[in-house]
Enzyme design. Structure first.
Site, PDB file in Angstrom:
ATOM      1  N   GLY A 174     -35.618  11.102  42.027  1.00 19.94           N
ATOM      2  CA  GLY A 174     -36.332  10.059  42.401  1.00 19.94           C
ATOM      3  C   GLY A 174     -37.715   9.930  42.184  1.00 19.94           C
ATOM      4  CB  CYS A 175     -40.512  12.291  42.731  1.00 24.56           C
ATOM      5  SG  CYS A 175     -40.258  12.521  44.684  1.00 24.56           S
ATOM      6  CB  THR A 176     -38.672  12.874  37.661  1.00 26.23           C
ATOM      7  OG1 THR A 176     -38.850  14.249  38.420  1.00 26.23           O
ATOM      8  CG2 THR A 176     -38.492  12.782  36.372  1.00 26.23           C
TER       9      THR A 176
END
Length: 149
Positions: free
Chosen positions: A45-47
């Site tokens: 998700g952060c990527t």
């Protein structure tokens, strides 16, 4: 989660990025700033979120925005995340959670039935005077730039 809202003064902060350079809110006076908090570098998700902002970097720049990513990861982890994904903006390694707590994005979370404390994925759009223009707490990781712009 955070008690900050549009119209509030953004909290003053000071933290080092992946290269050991210190960033403070006052460094960005006279500029528009996007500060996005993410739970953990190099997770899916952060990527997706960071790469979506990267892919729209030129648009942000043309509209006068700087971007700072913030998580509690170490500088080494931030360096790897930035390099691997060719991110053009600094990532703050807020290991002591001073910035995270100043913005009020640390707190109880639930994942697969387990409760734990962590970073709530939240983005703050800050104007040239250091006032919060918008708080985005329902971040769409793959379409985050559109939410901001």
């Amino acid at each position: 989660m955070t008690t900050l809202k549009a119209g509030d003064a953004a909290p003053e902060f000071s933290a080092k990025d992946q290269d050991g350079n210190t960033h403070t809110l006052s460094d960005y006076k006279g500029k528009k700033l996007v500060v996005f908090f993410y739970p953990k570098a190099s997770t899916p998700g952060c990527t997706a979120e960071a790469c979506n902002l990267r892919d729209n970097w030129e648009t942000f720049q043309s509209q006068g925005y700087d971007i700072l990513g913030v998580s509690a990861d170490s500088a080494k982890r931030q360096t790897n995340f930035k390099a691997k994904n060719e991110l053009p903006f600094p990532l703050l390694a807020d290991e002591d959670k001073a910035v995270i707590e100043a913005f009020g994005v640390w707190g109880p979370k639930k994942f697969m039935g387990k409760e734990y404390d962590g970073i709530h994925r939240t983005t703050f759009v800050i104007d040239e005077e250091g006032k919060i223009k918008e708080v985005i707490s329902k971040v769409k990781t793959k379409a985050h730039a559109e939410q901001i712009l």
